[in-house]
Design a protein around this motif. Structure first.
Motif, short mmCIF file in Angstrom:
data_model
loop_
_atom_site.label_atom_id
_atom_site.label_comp_id
_atom_site.label_asym_id
_atom_site.label_seq_id
_atom_site.Cartn_x
_atom_site.Cartn_y
_atom_site.Cartn_z
N PHE A 45 28.88 93.81 49.04
CA PHE A 45 29.94 93.87 48.07
C PHE A 45 29.45 93.91 46.56
CE2 PHE A 45 31.49 91.77 51.99
CZ PHE A 45 32.72 92.39 52.05
N GLU A 46 29.91 94.56 45.78
CA GLU A 46 29.63 94.85 44.11
C GLU A 46 30.61 93.97 43.75
OE1 GLU A 46 29.14 98.25 40.92
OE2 GLU A 46 30.15 98.69 43.00
N LEU A 47 29.97 92.82 43.15
CA LEU A 47 30.98 91.68 42.61
C LEU A 47 30.86 91.71 41.13
CD1 LEU A 47 30.33 88.68 45.06
CD2 LEU A 47 32.11 90.45 45.00
N PRO A 48 31.69 91.11 40.18
CA PRO A 48 31.65 90.96 38.94
C PRO A 48 30.63 90.11 38.26
CG PRO A 48 33.68 90.16 39.75
CD PRO A 48 33.17 90.81 40.72
N VAL A 49 30.01 89.35 39.19
CA VAL A 49 29.28 88.46 38.70
C VAL A 49 27.77 88.80 38.89
CG1 VAL A 49 30.85 86.37 39.09
CG2 VAL A 49 29.36 87.17 40.90
N ARG A 93 36.20 83.40 53.34
CA ARG A 93 36.33 84.07 52.08
C ARG A 93 36.58 82.92 50.89
NH1 ARG A 93 39.56 87.66 54.57
NH2 ARG A 93 41.52 87.13 53.53
N LYS A 94 37.51 82.08 51.03
CA LYS A 94 37.83 81.14 50.07
C LYS A 94 36.59 80.17 49.75
CE LYS A 94 43.05 80.39 50.88
NZ LYS A 94 43.93 79.47 51.14
N GLU A 95 35.94 79.93 50.69
CA GLU A 95 34.71 79.22 50.42
C GLU A 95 33.55 79.91 49.53
OE1 GLU A 95 33.03 78.31 54.18
OE2 GLU A 95 34.99 77.08 54.97
N LEU A 96 33.53 81.20 49.86
CA LEU A 96 32.47 81.86 49.09
C LEU A 96 33.08 82.16 47.58
CD1 LEU A 96 31.92 84.66 51.99
CD2 LEU A 96 30.42 83.13 51.15
N HIS A 97 34.42 82.33 47.72
CA HIS A 97 35.08 82.47 46.21
C HIS A 97 34.43 81.36 45.06
CE1 HIS A 97 37.64 85.97 45.61
NE2 HIS A 97 37.18 86.25 47.11
N LEU A 156 30.93 81.29 44.53
CA LEU A 156 30.22 82.29 43.86
C LEU A 156 31.05 82.27 42.45
CD1 LEU A 156 30.10 85.26 46.29
CD2 LEU A 156 28.30 83.83 45.23
N GLY A 157 32.05 81.30 42.28
CA GLY A 157 32.78 81.50 41.04
C GLY A 157 33.92 82.69 40.59
N LEU A 158 34.26 83.27 41.94
CA LEU A 158 35.08 84.45 41.88
C LEU A 158 36.51 84.01 41.67
CD1 LEU A 158 33.57 86.48 44.86
CD2 LEU A 158 33.06 86.81 42.43
N GLU A 159 37.34 85.01 40.93
CA GLU A 159 39.11 84.74 40.74
C GLU A 159 39.51 84.72 42.00
OE1 GLU A 159 40.34 87.29 37.31
OE2 GLU A 159 38.61 88.26 37.81
N ASP A 160 40.71 84.36 41.89
CA ASP A 160 41.68 84.30 42.91
C ASP A 160 42.37 85.66 43.39
OD1 ASP A 160 43.27 83.42 45.07
OD2 ASP A 160 44.95 82.54 43.82
N LYS A 161 41.42 86.74 43.53
CA LYS A 161 41.94 87.94 43.85
C LYS A 161 40.81 88.52 45.08
CE LYS A 161 43.20 89.13 39.21
NZ LYS A 161 43.16 89.97 37.89
N PRO A 162 41.05 89.37 45.66
CA PRO A 162 40.35 90.12 46.78
C PRO A 162 39.16 90.50 46.12
CG PRO A 162 42.34 90.57 47.37
CD PRO A 162 42.66 90.01 45.92
#
Length: 464
Positions: free
Chosen positions: A199-203, A225-229, A232-238
């Motif tokens: 995956f290409e992530l914004p972080v 996925r919730k654990e990974l978010h 990784l500090g990802l937003e609540d979006k897929p």
């Protein structure tokens, strides 16, 4: 989105590694223990001199632990990583070279070097879990193939010997993560096949690899996925749904419809505008595609297809893109149109688009604009839509429909630019032609100043 570091080389290692093991017990704990021990043994083999890689479409075979290769003079241990580019063909977006320079953002293509494990096996679309059956034997032998798919980024000037150590470490790490997947998802006597997705992530400026079990729905995988978010500090979006996995250059060449073409269009100056664009991927749908002669009437249908492709790629839905006739049948079922529309060349608009989206469980907002001269007044709301929702917008005005992919807005001056994807394009699905003729940032005079417009703004569903 932070772009991938295209100054690096991306080495992609794929292939099948046989996993052999013995189960002394066939209860759930015994199965997990047996598979974990087998993976430990496999990691030991990867770290031995028997571990072999070879370059796709080349004469290069290499043994990372012993540093041996079939081309020792061309690729010494102290050689730079970029030396391999003379030996192994790279996977690269050649179509970028054909895009007109005046239209294209200056994108340096990512160089992908494909390396293959022996007994190569690509990731299957569907893989059945391994089922353990007790045949009253004291010990049960199992054997399966783990589909390895590893990516390693390297500076072109790094030494080749050090990179080979990274190859071994990366494959070993993926095997360990596959064991974690098996431990987590083994239920009773059913063992899932672990699969790697990138995956290409914004972080990050590299790719993030996640291991998921085959045969599980996106709903089943939501807790992971919730654990990974959170990690990784990802937003609540897929960001980590399987349909959002990174598209490598060869993947793009296999697509019937061009994907996410706006990323190759230079945005307006950041000194003059704040830019808000669609999130994620979609495919471009336009007149005369798929063997359908819809010139003059099918633009709204094509815009709807582009919108639905966005929802597919973000993993919100998983449906075939509907044909014009299927869309017409859905409108009849919803009570919005009579049966005579099926098979006709009747034009549809924003309200019909909303009705069809609703059939897929997608809610939408309708924005009414009294005239094209007033669309600029909606800039704030459109900017908020792309920032929060990030979905393509359908703009309908008699008798044309367009796909709006973004806005550039200067809050102080009120100046606005509109990123328009033109569903009326009738040319070939060639990157150079499409980017030259079918997508651009438009000024206010693009809209008919006297024509009213209805905009359909699809809403993003909740969840990761």
């Amino acid at each position: 989105m932070v772009p991938l570091d295209t100054n690096d080389l991306l080495f992609r290692i794929r292939g099948g590694l046989y996993l052999d093991g013995i189960l002394n017990k066939t209860d759930e704990d015994g199965i997990k223990e047996g598979f974990s021990e087998a993976i430990k043994d496999l990691i030991a083999k990867v770290n031995s001199q028997s571990f072999v890689l070879f370059g796709w479409e080349s004469a290069l075979y290499m043994w990372p632990k012993s540093r041996a290769s079939t081309l020792p003079t061309e690729l010494e241990e102290t050689s730079t990583c970029k030396s391999i580019l003379k030996l192994v063909p790279i996977e690269v977006n050649d179509y970028l070279k054909k895009i007109p320079a005046r239209k294209s953002v200056k994108i340096k293509p990512l160089k992908v070097v494909n390396l293959e494990l022996l007994f190569e096996m690509t990731r299957p679309d569907v893989a059945e879990p391994v089922t353990i059956r007790n045949n009253n034997s004291a010990r049960i032998h199992f054997r399966l193939v783990l589909p390895i798919d590893v990516v390693v980024f390297a500076n072109p000037e790094d030494q080749w010997g050090q990179l080979q150590d990274q190859f071994v470490k990366a494959v070993s790490t993926q095997l360990y993560e596959m064991d974690q997947c098996i431990q987590r998802y083994t239920k009773r006597k059913s063992v899932p096949i672990p699969q790697a997705f990138h995956f290409e992530l914004p972080v990050s400026t590299t790719l993030t690899t996640v291991i998921y079990p085959a045969g599980y729905s996106e709903k089943d995988l939501e807790p992971q996925r919730k654990e990974l978010h959170h990690k990784l500090g990802l937003e609540d979006k897929p960001y980590l749904r399987r349909s959002m996995a990174y598209s490598f250059p060869n993947d793009d060449l296999l697509n019937t419809h061009l994907r996410t073409i706006h990323k190759y269009i230079p945005p307006p100056s950041s000194e003059d505008f704040q830019v808000f664009v669609v999130h994620g991927s979609y495919t471009y749908h336009h007149y005369l595609q798929d063997g359908i002669n819809d010139g003059g009437w099918g633009c709204a249908y094509r815009t709807l297809q582009t919108i639905l492709s966005w929802y597919n790629y973000q993993g919100y839905i998983n449906v075939p893109i509907p044909t014009h006739e299927k869309i017409q049948q859905m409108l009849v079922t919803a009570g919005d149109k009579g049966p005579s529309i099926v098979g006709s060349t009747d034009w549809i608009g924003s309200f019909e688009i909303r009705s069809v989206l609703n059939s897929f469980g997608i809610t939408s907002k309708i924005m009414n604009i009294r005239s094209g001269s007033e669309i600029a007044l909606a800039a704030r709301e459109l900017a908020e839509h792309f920032e929060v929702q990030g979905t393509p917008v359908m703009v309908g005005g008699e008798p044309l429909a367009h796909t709006l992919l973004g806005v550039a807005w200067n809050e102080e001056t009120g100046a606005v630019r509109y990123l328009i994807l033109d569903a009326h394009y009738t040319g070939e699905d060639d990157w150079a032609s499409v980017i030259d003729k079918a997508i651009d940032w438009k000024h206010d005079d693009f809209w008919d100043p006297l024509e009213p417009y209805n905009l359909c703004l699809p809403q993003r569903s909740q969840g990761v």
